[in-house]
Motif scaffolding. Structure first.
Motif, PDB file in Angstrom:
ATOM      1  N   CYS A 135      45.430 -23.154   7.360  1.00  0.00           N
ATOM      2  CA  CYS A 135      44.581 -24.029   7.969  1.00  0.00           C
ATOM      3  C   CYS A 135      45.728 -25.029   8.689  1.00  0.00           C
ATOM      4  O   CYS A 135      45.172 -25.681   9.640  1.00  0.00           O
ATOM      5  CB  CYS A 135      44.053 -24.879   7.079  1.00  0.00           C
TER       6      CYS A 135
ATOM      7  N   CYS B 290      47.758 -25.232   1.029  1.00  0.00           N
ATOM      8  CA  CYS B 290      46.865 -26.606   0.745  1.00  0.00           C
ATOM      9  C   CYS B 290      46.013 -26.030  -0.605  1.00  0.00           C
ATOM     10  O   CYS B 290      45.750 -24.880  -0.605  1.00  0.00           O
ATOM     11  CB  CYS B 290      46.088 -27.071   1.737  1.00  0.00           C
TER      12      CYS B 290
ATOM     13  N   THR C 195      47.206 -27.962   7.652  1.00  0.00           N
ATOM     14  CA  THR C 195      47.092 -29.430   7.188  1.00  0.00           C
ATOM     15  C   THR C 195      48.366 -29.557   6.364  1.00  0.00           C
ATOM     16  O   THR C 195      49.255 -28.725   5.960  1.00  0.00           O
ATOM     17  CB  THR C 195      45.820 -29.662   6.294  1.00  0.00           C
TER      18      THR C 195
ATOM     19  N   CYS D 185      50.320 -26.242   5.786  1.00  0.00           N
ATOM     20  CA  CYS D 185      49.453 -24.845   5.027  1.00  0.00           C
ATOM     21  C   CYS D 185      49.706 -23.666   6.152  1.00  0.00           C
ATOM     22  O   CYS D 185      49.407 -23.973   7.441  1.00  0.00           O
ATOM     23  CB  CYS D 185      48.058 -25.193   4.708  1.00  0.00           C
TER      24      CYS D 185
ATOM     25  N   CYS E   7      42.753 -23.913   0.595  1.00  0.00           N
ATOM     26  CA  CYS E   7      43.007 -22.453   0.926  1.00  0.00           C
ATOM     27  C   CYS E   7      43.331 -21.821  -0.304  1.00  0.00           C
ATOM     28  O   CYS E   7      43.064 -20.687  -0.263  1.00  0.00           O
ATOM     29  CB  CYS E   7      44.251 -22.497   2.017  1.00  0.00           C
TER      30      CYS E   7
HETATM   31 ZN   LIG Z   1      45.078 -24.654   4.177  1.00  0.00          ZN
END
Ligand SMILES: [Zn+2]
Length: 76
Positions: free
Chosen positions: A44, A59, A46, A41, A62
């Motif tokens: 963030c 993701c 992930t 992502c 988000c």
């Molecule tokens: Zn994210």
């Protein structure tokens, strides 16, 4: 080790060059060609719940937070 923590560890070891060298030799994550871990992502970091459609690379969490500012509209 989680996918986002590798660079954090490098920042911690910046002032300890010998330990940094040893860390990179033994603990650096494998550079992968394909699989889940190559997609991250943008916000963030992930690897879970990725949306690549329309070149978003976010993701799902988000995307949900930023969908309105990106120009997406929710229809009921
Ligand atoms: Zn994210």
């Amino acid at each position: 080790m989680t996918t986002s923590s590798h660079t954090k560890m490098l920042n911690q070891l910046k002032n300890k060059p010998t330990i940094l060298k040893k860390f990179l030799k033994h603990n650096a994550p494998k550079l992968r060609q394909h699989g889940r871990n190559i997609k991250h992502c943008k916000l963030c970091g992930t690897t879970r719940g990725m949306i690549s459609k329309y070149g978003l690379d976010l993701c799902r969490r988000c995307f949900r937070l930023n969908a309105k500012s990106l120009g997406f509209k929710k229809y009921h």
